[in-house]
Design an enzyme around this catalytic site. Structure first.
Site, PDB file in Angstrom:
ATOM      1  N   LYS A 107     -32.459  35.063  10.958  1.00  0.00           N
ATOM      2  CA  LYS A 107     -32.826  34.011  11.907  1.00  0.00           C
ATOM      3  C   LYS A 107     -33.036  32.725  11.110  1.00  0.00           C
ATOM      4  O   LYS A 107     -34.060  32.535  10.463  1.00  0.00           O
ATOM      5  CB  LYS A 107     -34.102  34.368  12.670  1.00  0.00           C
ATOM      6  CG  LYS A 107     -34.300  33.426  13.851  1.00  0.00           C
ATOM      7  CD  LYS A 107     -35.706  32.928  14.037  1.00  0.00           C
ATOM      8  CE  LYS A 107     -36.229  31.948  13.046  1.00  0.00           C
ATOM      9  NZ  LYS A 107     -35.693  30.576  13.126  1.00  0.00           N
ATOM     10  N   CYS A 141     -39.920  23.871  -2.268  1.00  0.00           N
ATOM     11  CA  CYS A 141     -41.225  24.520  -2.438  1.00  0.00           C
ATOM     12  C   CYS A 141     -41.677  24.446  -3.887  1.00  0.00           C
ATOM     13  O   CYS A 141     -42.861  24.530  -4.181  1.00  0.00           O
ATOM     14  CB  CYS A 141     -41.138  25.965  -1.993  1.00  0.00           C
ATOM     15  SG  CYS A 141     -39.843  26.846  -2.854  1.00  0.00           S
ATOM     16  N   GLU A 192     -42.189  34.151   0.779  1.00  0.00           N
ATOM     17  CA  GLU A 192     -42.033  33.015  -0.141  1.00  0.00           C
ATOM     18  C   GLU A 192     -42.583  31.811   0.596  1.00  0.00           C
ATOM     19  O   GLU A 192     -41.945  31.294   1.506  1.00  0.00           O
ATOM     20  CB  GLU A 192     -40.560  32.810  -0.493  1.00  0.00           C
ATOM     21  CG  GLU A 192     -39.926  33.960  -1.246  1.00  0.00           C
ATOM     22  CD  GLU A 192     -40.400  34.089  -2.677  1.00  0.00           C
ATOM     23  OE1 GLU A 192     -41.156  33.222  -3.162  1.00  0.00           O
ATOM     24  OE2 GLU A 192     -40.018  35.089  -3.318  1.00  0.00           O
ATOM     25  N   GLU A 233     -48.919  19.967   0.599  1.00  0.00           N
ATOM     26  CA  GLU A 233     -47.527  19.913   0.168  1.00  0.00           C
ATOM     27  C   GLU A 233     -46.902  18.616   0.716  1.00  0.00           C
ATOM     28  O   GLU A 233     -46.901  18.401   1.924  1.00  0.00           O
ATOM     29  CB  GLU A 233     -46.814  21.144   0.742  1.00  0.00           C
ATOM     30  CG  GLU A 233     -45.627  21.562  -0.035  1.00  0.00           C
ATOM     31  CD  GLU A 233     -45.048  22.884   0.468  1.00  0.00           C
ATOM     32  OE1 GLU A 233     -45.353  23.318   1.594  1.00  0.00           O
ATOM     33  OE2 GLU A 233     -44.261  23.470  -0.290  1.00  0.00           O
TER      34      GLU A 233
HETATM   35  P1  NAD Z   1     -41.641  26.765   8.615  1.00  0.00           P
HETATM   36  O1  NAD Z   1     -42.666  27.734   8.204  1.00  0.00           O
HETATM   37  O2  NAD Z   1     -41.981  25.770   9.657  1.00  0.00           O
HETATM   38  O3  NAD Z   1     -40.360  27.536   9.153  1.00  0.00           O
HETATM   39  C1  NAD Z   1     -39.724  28.537   8.415  1.00  0.00           C
HETATM   40  C2  NAD Z   1     -38.984  29.438   9.357  1.00  0.00           C
HETATM   41  O4  NAD Z   1     -39.910  30.078  10.227  1.00  0.00           O
HETATM   42  C3  NAD Z   1     -37.981  28.735  10.263  1.00  0.00           C
HETATM   43  O5  NAD Z   1     -36.876  29.596  10.444  1.00  0.00           O
HETATM   44  C4  NAD Z   1     -38.753  28.592  11.553  1.00  0.00           C
HETATM   45  O6  NAD Z   1     -37.902  28.505  12.672  1.00  0.00           O
HETATM   46  C5  NAD Z   1     -39.531  29.873  11.571  1.00  0.00           C
HETATM   47  N1  NAD Z   1     -40.748  29.840  12.368  1.00  0.00           N
HETATM   48  C6  NAD Z   1     -41.577  28.800  12.577  1.00  0.00           C
HETATM   49  N2  NAD Z   1     -42.618  29.183  13.344  1.00  0.00           N
HETATM   50  C7  NAD Z   1     -42.442  30.498  13.608  1.00  0.00           C
HETATM   51  C8  NAD Z   1     -43.188  31.471  14.338  1.00  0.00           C
HETATM   52  N3  NAD Z   1     -44.330  31.162  14.958  1.00  0.00           N
HETATM   53  N4  NAD Z   1     -42.713  32.729  14.395  1.00  0.00           N
HETATM   54  C9  NAD Z   1     -41.571  33.045  13.768  1.00  0.00           C
HETATM   55  N5  NAD Z   1     -40.821  32.189  13.069  1.00  0.00           N
HETATM   56  C10 NAD Z   1     -41.257  30.918  12.984  1.00  0.00           C
HETATM   57  O7  NAD Z   1     -41.154  26.084   7.273  1.00  0.00           O
HETATM   58  P2  NAD Z   1     -40.031  24.966   7.089  1.00  0.00           P
HETATM   59  O8  NAD Z   1     -40.641  23.675   7.533  1.00  0.00           O
HETATM   60  O9  NAD Z   1     -38.737  25.387   7.683  1.00  0.00           O
HETATM   61  O10 NAD Z   1     -39.841  25.001   5.521  1.00  0.00           O
HETATM   62  C11 NAD Z   1     -40.687  24.333   4.664  1.00  0.00           C
HETATM   63  C12 NAD Z   1     -41.686  25.279   4.053  1.00  0.00           C
HETATM   64  O11 NAD Z   1     -41.011  26.357   3.410  1.00  0.00           O
HETATM   65  C13 NAD Z   1     -42.498  24.638   2.964  1.00  0.00           C
HETATM   66  O12 NAD Z   1     -43.852  25.011   3.073  1.00  0.00           O
HETATM   67  C14 NAD Z   1     -41.917  25.196   1.681  1.00  0.00           C
HETATM   68  O13 NAD Z   1     -42.781  25.210   0.595  1.00  0.00           O
HETATM   69  C15 NAD Z   1     -41.531  26.552   2.115  1.00  0.00           C
HETATM   70  N6  NAD Z   1     -40.506  27.107   1.218  1.00  0.00           N
HETATM   71  C16 NAD Z   1     -40.876  28.077   0.346  1.00  0.00           C
HETATM   72  C17 NAD Z   1     -39.954  28.604  -0.539  1.00  0.00           C
HETATM   73  C18 NAD Z   1     -40.366  29.658  -1.508  1.00  0.00           C
HETATM   74  O14 NAD Z   1     -39.495  30.342  -2.016  1.00  0.00           O
HETATM   75  N7  NAD Z   1     -41.643  29.872  -1.779  1.00  0.00           N
HETATM   76  C19 NAD Z   1     -38.638  28.150  -0.527  1.00  0.00           C
HETATM   77  C20 NAD Z   1     -38.286  27.155   0.381  1.00  0.00           C
HETATM   78  C21 NAD Z   1     -39.241  26.652   1.265  1.00  0.00           C
END
Ligand code: NAD
Length: 482
Positions: free
Chosen positions: A179, A289, A255, A386
């Site tokens: 997803k 991240c 992650e 962040e």
């Molecule tokens: P996000 O948490 O908003 O979304 C991530 C994913 O989760 C998306 O696919 C989103 O549609 C889904 N999602 C959101 N709310 C949800 C819910 N209630 N239930 C199920 N799925 C849901 O994050 P983002 O804004 O897309 O990405 C940025 C974040 O990701 C930053 O905090 C960054 O640090 C982190 N990140 C971490 C890594 C790592 O490896 N540690 C790598 C890349 C990004």
């Protein structure tokens, strides 16, 4: 060609077939550089998500029974295809995410490297055998695929976050439902076509873009056929999914967010530290991240480091991602840009000085200038949250002890960067820092052959390396007498 915007499949990919959402729903994908609509994709319902789980479950036994070599060769073909089509994938990523082409090409290659690495790992699924201490029997341990895996990925690395999960899962013999983030579904759909072309059988990979993430993911996690969740995204959403996964005791890899300290000691090679800061901060336009989020510089070199770093940041050319000369594209959406602006305003209000940048670019697209702030108060919001944008806040420190305490004073622990010419100090600090990864005299740590992951609220589990494969394998202990 299925890897270009005009010809790409834009429906759901379930059980090896492209199909619209059960209720016919679709949603628009925007170009963050122009705010124009690029096209629309099918918007999976809960029913579609559960169909994808059913397809993955049905394909599971046959896929788990394939020879490791066969799985390896399919992954290898996927690697070669991604390298061959890296320019098309790069264009798609630039269009939907905004990152400049050079970054997008870099990501396509990085994403492909996970497939190459796990093609190699697929044939290295070992077991163990030993004699029980009592001598009564043998202890035999098998490693078997865990089963259906659900992947929830972010928008910042739409290709690499998919292959970092799909690679090890397929190598282990698991089937998957991906997803993707609603901002970047196109790359994920192109990825489905790529795996199909590589010879992945129907149902082994299913891709379900949706705007209704929370309902779709919650329903999948309630389905007892799902045995694994791998999530990359914010700590906030990660916490919610961990709680949902607890219901069926689903194994989780998480992650999550970071708040990386970038430490410069007075004895560091300053040119090298600035070059490294540019990478640690500006890779992916700061939307990473692992991005350096807090710069701690030892007092004797703080002013000089700030001056050189600001000069380098001021040289970065902002522009539309597809324009070859552009070095920094837009942020992914208005909310992200507004949050960056808010953090900068808060820091300035509390006494920080702007060395360069500090403004959103007017007009269409979510652009924000490369920005360096000095004299940031140690308790400023910008050092705790962040940033996820091209902004570097600098604070001063006076001792090794102090900077270790500052670096560890956070709920996050993904990565840290340390700059010094003193190897003993570098190792001492690296050992005491609470993060899953440490870069010494360099601004990037990511490598498919290394265990990527965080401590504390930055995550659970590791991706990449052999560890990444183990996340998709269950151990089975057999007590045997012969
Ligand atoms: P996000 O948490 O908003 O979304 C991530 C994913 O989760 C998306 O696919 C989103 O549609 C889904 N999602 C959101 N709310 C949800 C819910 N209630 N239930 C199920 N799925 C849901 O994050 P983002 O804004 O897309 O990405 C940025 C974040 O990701 C930053 O905090 C960054 O640090 C982190 N990140 C971490 C890594 C790592 O490896 N540690 C790598 C890349 C990004």
């Amino acid at each position: 060609m299925n890897y270009e915007l005009s010809t790409l499949h834009k429906d759901l990919y379930i059980g090896g077939k492209w199909r619209p959402a059960a209720d016919g729903g679709r949603f628009d994908v925007l170009d963050p550089g122009t705010e124009e609509v690029l096209g629309d994709v099918a918007d999976a319902t809960v029913e579609d998500a559960l169909d994808a789980v059913a397809a993955a479950h049905a394909a599971g036994p046959a896929w788990a029974a394939t020879a490791p070599r066969e799985r390896a060769e399919i992954l290898r073909r996927a690697y070669e295809l991604l390298i061959r089509h890296k320019d098309e994938f790069a264009r798609l990523m630039t269009l939907e995410n905004g990152k400049v082409l050079a970054e997008a090409r870099g990501e396509a290659v990085y994403a492909a490297e996970f497939l190459r690495w796990f093609a190699e790992e697929a044939v290295r699924i070992g077991g163990e055998i030993s004699t029980a201490p009592s001598g009564a029997n043998r202890i035999m341990v098998l490693r078997q695929p865990i089963g259906v895996a659900v992947f929830v990925t972010p928008w910042n690395f739409p290709a690499a976050m998919a292959t970092r999960k799909i690679g090890p899962a397929l190598a282990a013999g698991c089937t998957v439902v991906l997803k993707p983030a609603k901002e970047t579904p196109l790359t994920a759909l192109a990825m489905a076509s790529l795996f199909e072309e590589a010879g992945v059988p129907p149902g082994v990979i299913n891709v379900v873009p949706t705007r209704r993430s929370s309902a779709a993911v919650a329903a999948m996690l309630r389905d007892p056929r799902v045995r694994k969740l791998s999530f990359t995204g914010s700590t906030e959403v990660g916490r919610v999914l961990l709680a949902q996964a607890a219901e069926n005791v689903v194994k989780c890899s998480m992650e999550l967010g970071g708040n990386a300290p970038f430490i410069v000691f007075a004895d560091a090679d300053l040119d090298q530290a600035v070059a490294s800061a540019m990478v640690a901060k500006m890779r992916n336009g700061g939307e990473s991240c692992t991005a350096a989020n807090r710069f701690y510089v030892e007092r004797p070199v703080a002013a000089e480091f700030g001056r050189r770093f600001a000069a380098a940041m001021a040289q970065v050319r902002i522009g539309y991602g597809l324009d070859e000369g552009a070095q920094l594209g837009p942020l992914v959406n208005a909310a992200t840009r507004n949050k960056v602006a808010e953090l900068v305003a808060d820091a300035v209000q509390n006494g920080a000085e702007l060395l360069t940048g500090g403004k959103a670019r007017p007009g269409r697209g979510f652009y924000y200038e490369p920005t360096v702030l000095s004299g940031v108060a140690k308790d400023a919001r910008i050092l705790r949250e962040e940033i996820f944008g091209p902004v570097a806040p600098i604070a001063v420190f006076d001792s090794e002890e102090e900077v270790i305490a500052l670096a560890n004073d956070t709920v996050f622990g993904l990565v840290s960067f340390v700059h010094t010419r003193d190897l003993a100090r570098a190792m001492r600090v690296a050992e005491r820092i609470e993060s899953g990864m440490v870069g010494i005299n360099r601004g990037v740590v990511s490598d498919p052959a290394a265990p990527f992951g965080g401590w504390k609220q930055s995550g659970v589990g590791r991706e990449g390396a052999h560890d990444g494969l183990l996340e998709y394998l269950e151990s089975k202990y057999i007590a045997v007498s012969w």
